[in-house]
Design an enzyme around this catalytic site. Structure first.
Site, PDB file in Angstrom:
ATOM      1  N   GLY A  13      44.457  46.930  38.896  1.00 18.78           N
ATOM      2  CA  GLY A  13      44.706  47.894  39.970  1.00 18.78           C
ATOM      3  C   GLY A  13      45.848  47.809  40.740  1.00 18.78           C
ATOM      4  N   ASP A  34      50.240  39.762  31.440  1.00 17.44           N
ATOM      5  CA  ASP A  34      48.893  39.368  31.884  1.00 17.44           C
ATOM      6  C   ASP A  34      48.369  38.137  31.077  1.00 17.44           C
ATOM      7  OD1 ASP A  34      46.732  40.839  33.915  1.00 17.44           O
ATOM      8  OD2 ASP A  34      45.836  39.381  32.513  1.00 17.44           O
ATOM      9  N   HIS A 127      56.739  44.163  66.016  1.00 17.70           N
ATOM     10  CA  HIS A 127      57.992  43.402  66.413  1.00 17.70           C
ATOM     11  C   HIS A 127      57.500  41.812  66.466  1.00 17.70           C
ATOM     12  CE1 HIS A 127      56.782  42.517  70.545  1.00 17.70           C
ATOM     13  NE2 HIS A 127      56.159  43.734  70.388  1.00 17.70           N
ATOM     14  N   HIS A 136      48.054  38.487  52.454  1.00 20.24           N
ATOM     15  CA  HIS A 136      48.072  39.899  52.032  1.00 20.24           C
ATOM     16  C   HIS A 136      47.543  40.464  53.075  1.00 20.24           C
ATOM     17  CE1 HIS A 136      45.718  42.719  48.913  1.00 20.24           C
ATOM     18  NE2 HIS A 136      46.447  43.491  49.910  1.00 20.24           N
ATOM     19  N   ILE A 157      40.970  45.410  55.380  1.00 18.83           N
ATOM     20  CA  ILE A 157      41.574  46.673  55.377  1.00 18.83           C
ATOM     21  C   ILE A 157      41.130  47.248  56.802  1.00 18.83           C
ATOM     22  CG2 ILE A 157      39.321  47.505  54.410  1.00 18.83           C
ATOM     23  CD1 ILE A 157      40.957  49.645  52.926  1.00 18.83           C
TER      24      ILE A 157
END
Length: 169
Positions: A13, A34, A127, A136, A157
Site C-alpha cells: 500500500g 519487489d 521550523h 517515518h 499517526i
C-alpha cells in the site's frame, strides 16, 4: 525533472501511495520492483542489470528501507526524493536523498529532513527540526519547532511532539 521513468521499490500500500506521488511529480512511467511479489508483468524483481532509471524505495519499515536503498545505490541507480505538489516546503528546508513528502505535508523553515525519510500525508514539521535518516513521520503528526528525531524512528499517526527544553533555572 528530465527523467520520465521511475522504479518504485515496494508493491505494498505504501508503494501505491508513493507511485501516486511520483506521477504527481511528473513521472510518466512508474515501474514497481519487489523481491517478494514480482510477477514479471506488473512487478519486477530488483536486478542490478535493469535499465537505469530513477528509483525511490517505498518500504514503510525504516530498517528494510535503509538496506534496500543501499542496495540500489550500490548498483548505480539514482535515488531521488519526491515532494508532492500539494506539500508546502520552505525554501530554507533541506530534503535528503530518497525522502518522500506526501500530499498536504508542511515542512517549515530551516528544517532538515534526512536521507530516506517519509513525511506522510498531512504531517506538520515546524521550523528548525532535524529529522534523522530513515525516519517515518506518520499521517497528521505534528512536530513543534526545534524537535530532533533520531534515525530509524517512527513517529505514530496523529502524534504531537514538542521540543526538549534544557533551560536551567
Amino acid at each position: 525533472m528530465a527523467a520520465t521513468k521511475i522504479y518504485v521499490y515496494g508493491f505494498s500500500g505504501h508503494g501505491a501511495v508513493v507511485a501516486d506521488v511520483a506521477r504527481a511529480c511528473g513521472y510518466g512511467e512508474v515501474v514497481f520492483l519487489d523481491d517478494a511479489k514480482f510477477d514479471g508483468k506488473n512487478v519486477l524483481k530488483f536486478d542490478p542489470s535493469l535499465e537505469k532509471a530513477d528509483v525511490i524505495v517505498a518500504i514503510g519499515d525504516n530498517k528494510i528501507r535503509r538496506i534496500l536503498q543501499e542496495r540500489v545505490k550500490n548498483a548505480g541507480f539514482v535515488i531521488v526524493n519526491l515532494i508532492h505538489p500539494s506539500a508546502v516546503v520552505s525554501a530554507s528546508a533541506q530534503i535528503g536523498e530518497g525522502a518522500v513528502v506526501m500530499p498536504n505535508a508542511v515542512i517549515n523553515a530551516r528544517t532538515v529532513v534526512s536521507e530516506g525519510a517519509i513525511i506522510n500525508t498531512g504531517a506538520i514539521i515546524e521550523h528548525d527540526c532535524e529529522i534523522g535518516d530513515f525516519v517515518h513521520v506518520s499521517p497528521n503528526a505534528a512536530l513543534a519547532g526545534g524537535v530532533i528525531v533520531g534515525q530509524n524512528t517512527h513517529v505514530g499517526i496523529g502524534a504531537c511532539v514538542i521540543q526538549l527544553s534544557l533551560i536551567h533555572i
